[in-house]
Design a protein around this motif. Structure first.
Motif, PDB file in Angstrom:
ATOM      1  N   MET A 188       1.923  -1.046   8.758  1.00  0.00           N
ATOM      2  CA  MET A 188       2.599  -0.843   7.487  1.00  0.00           C
ATOM      3  C   MET A 188       3.293   0.520   7.554  1.00  0.00           C
ATOM      4  O   MET A 188       2.659   1.520   7.864  1.00  0.00           O
ATOM      5  CB  MET A 188       1.587  -0.878   6.344  1.00  0.00           C
ATOM      6  CG  MET A 188       2.189  -0.557   5.032  1.00  0.00           C
ATOM      7  SD  MET A 188       1.150  -0.525   3.543  1.00  0.00           S
ATOM      8  CE  MET A 188      -0.393  -1.205   3.928  1.00  0.00           C
TER       9      MET A 188
ATOM     10  N   GLN B 133       6.806   0.436   2.843  1.00  0.00           N
ATOM     11  CA  GLN B 133       5.965  -0.701   2.459  1.00  0.00           C
ATOM     12  C   GLN B 133       4.755  -0.223   1.661  1.00  0.00           C
ATOM     13  O   GLN B 133       4.340  -0.876   0.701  1.00  0.00           O
ATOM     14  CB  GLN B 133       5.510  -1.470   3.698  1.00  0.00           C
ATOM     15  CG  GLN B 133       6.605  -2.222   4.397  1.00  0.00           C
ATOM     16  CD  GLN B 133       6.126  -2.812   5.712  1.00  0.00           C
ATOM     17  OE1 GLN B 133       5.142  -2.359   6.297  1.00  0.00           O
ATOM     18  NE2 GLN B 133       6.830  -3.843   6.176  1.00  0.00           N
ATOM     19  N   PHE B 134       4.193   0.905   2.069  1.00  0.00           N
ATOM     20  CA  PHE B 134       3.066   1.476   1.341  1.00  0.00           C
ATOM     21  C   PHE B 134       3.459   1.828  -0.088  1.00  0.00           C
ATOM     22  O   PHE B 134       2.738   1.525  -1.039  1.00  0.00           O
ATOM     23  CB  PHE B 134       2.547   2.720   2.079  1.00  0.00           C
ATOM     24  CG  PHE B 134       1.504   3.481   1.329  1.00  0.00           C
ATOM     25  CD1 PHE B 134       0.217   2.970   1.198  1.00  0.00           C
ATOM     26  CD2 PHE B 134       1.800   4.698   0.741  1.00  0.00           C
ATOM     27  CE1 PHE B 134      -0.749   3.655   0.503  1.00  0.00           C
ATOM     28  CE2 PHE B 134       0.843   5.390   0.043  1.00  0.00           C
ATOM     29  CZ  PHE B 134      -0.439   4.870  -0.079  1.00  0.00           C
TER      30      PHE B 134
ATOM     31  N   ARG C  50       3.999  -1.439  -2.121  1.00  0.00           N
ATOM     32  CA  ARG C  50       2.716  -2.036  -2.499  1.00  0.00           C
ATOM     33  C   ARG C  50       1.981  -1.190  -3.525  1.00  0.00           C
ATOM     34  O   ARG C  50       1.243  -1.721  -4.356  1.00  0.00           O
ATOM     35  CB  ARG C  50       1.855  -2.243  -1.252  1.00  0.00           C
ATOM     36  CG  ARG C  50       2.401  -3.347  -0.382  1.00  0.00           C
ATOM     37  CD  ARG C  50       1.548  -3.592   0.820  1.00  0.00           C
ATOM     38  NE  ARG C  50       2.172  -4.639   1.634  1.00  0.00           N
ATOM     39  CZ  ARG C  50       1.788  -4.923   2.844  1.00  0.00           C
ATOM     40  NH1 ARG C  50       0.780  -4.270   3.394  1.00  0.00           N
ATOM     41  NH2 ARG C  50       2.395  -5.876   3.511  1.00  0.00           N
ATOM     42  N   ASN C  51       2.179   0.106  -3.463  1.00  0.00           N
ATOM     43  CA  ASN C  51       1.562   0.999  -4.450  1.00  0.00           C
ATOM     44  C   ASN C  51       2.124   0.720  -5.845  1.00  0.00           C
ATOM     45  O   ASN C  51       1.381   0.689  -6.831  1.00  0.00           O
ATOM     46  CB  ASN C  51       1.815   2.448  -4.041  1.00  0.00           C
ATOM     47  CG  ASN C  51       0.814   3.397  -4.619  1.00  0.00           C
ATOM     48  OD1 ASN C  51      -0.240   2.989  -5.077  1.00  0.00           O
ATOM     49  ND2 ASN C  51       1.146   4.665  -4.587  1.00  0.00           N
TER      50      ASN C  51
ATOM     51  N   VAL D 226       3.539  -2.155  -6.825  1.00  0.00           N
ATOM     52  CA  VAL D 226       3.123  -3.505  -7.211  1.00  0.00           C
ATOM     53  C   VAL D 226       1.658  -3.507  -7.666  1.00  0.00           C
ATOM     54  O   VAL D 226       1.304  -4.160  -8.651  1.00  0.00           O
ATOM     55  CB  VAL D 226       3.350  -4.489  -6.044  1.00  0.00           C
ATOM     56  CG1 VAL D 226       2.743  -5.845  -6.346  1.00  0.00           C
ATOM     57  CG2 VAL D 226       4.841  -4.631  -5.775  1.00  0.00           C
ATOM     58  N   ARG D 227       0.823  -2.742  -6.977  1.00  0.00           N
ATOM     59  CA  ARG D 227      -0.589  -2.666  -7.360  1.00  0.00           C
ATOM     60  C   ARG D 227      -0.786  -1.994  -8.709  1.00  0.00           C
ATOM     61  O   ARG D 227      -1.691  -2.340  -9.450  1.00  0.00           O
ATOM     62  CB  ARG D 227      -1.376  -1.878  -6.308  1.00  0.00           C
ATOM     63  CG  ARG D 227      -1.977  -2.688  -5.225  1.00  0.00           C
ATOM     64  CD  ARG D 227      -2.976  -1.853  -4.446  1.00  0.00           C
ATOM     65  NE  ARG D 227      -2.445  -0.580  -4.018  1.00  0.00           N
ATOM     66  CZ  ARG D 227      -1.946  -0.331  -2.822  1.00  0.00           C
ATOM     67  NH1 ARG D 227      -1.904  -1.285  -1.922  1.00  0.00           N
ATOM     68  NH2 ARG D 227      -1.489   0.864  -2.504  1.00  0.00           N
TER      69      ARG D 227
END
Length: 153
Positions: A1, A5-6, A9-10, A12-13
């Motif tokens: 990753m 991308q991190f 995703r952060n 989205v989370r």
């Protein structure tokens, strides 16, 4: 990753954390867009009170801009405070200050780009309703829906 991308995703989370920020930013863009639709509408330029309407709407847009600027500063600060524990864990795992600043910047750019797109699309969908309400308020014939290049700017 990789790092991007991190960050994605952060975001989205933490969508619950950013939901209010996203919706309020989208609403601000919607208001800006609809006001510029009204200002640059060719149907209102033919009216004799056009300069007064443009000055009033421009003043309203400037006031909204100032309040939106301070809101963004406040909301980013409050989001950073609520995520203090998460950031502490990231710093313990070796995140540098430069990476932290880049992460916060990319998160805000992703949310900002999404709110701009959402606000403009909402403005296109609700623009005719605002134009009808504005023409009824001013007592002029209904204004046609017109997407001017200045409104996109």
């Amino acid at each position: 990753m990789n790092f991007r991308q991190f960050v994605f995703r952060n975001v989205v989370r933490n969508k619950r954390t950013y939901a209010a920020y996203f919706l309020s930013s989208s609403f601000s863009v919607l208001i800006f867009f609809v006001c510029t639709l009204f200002i640059f509408n060719p149907g209102i330029r033919d009216e004799m009170f056009y300069p007064v309407v443009v000055q009033a709407m421009t003043a309203a847009v400037l006031i909204m801009y100032v309040f939106s600027f301070f809101f963004v500063l406040y909301s980013v600060g409050s989001f950073l405070k609520t995520r203090k524990k998460e950031f502490g864990v990231l710093f313990m795992h070796g995140m540098t200050q430069k990476q932290f600043n880049g992460m916060v910047f990319l998160e805000n750019m992703m949310i900002g780009a999404g709110s701009i797109l959402t606000g403009i699309l909402s403005g296109i969908l609700s623009g005719k309703l605002f134009l009808m309400a504005g023409s009824a308020f001013l007592g002029i014939p209904p204004l046609p829906f017109h997407l001017s290049p200045q409104a996109w700017g």
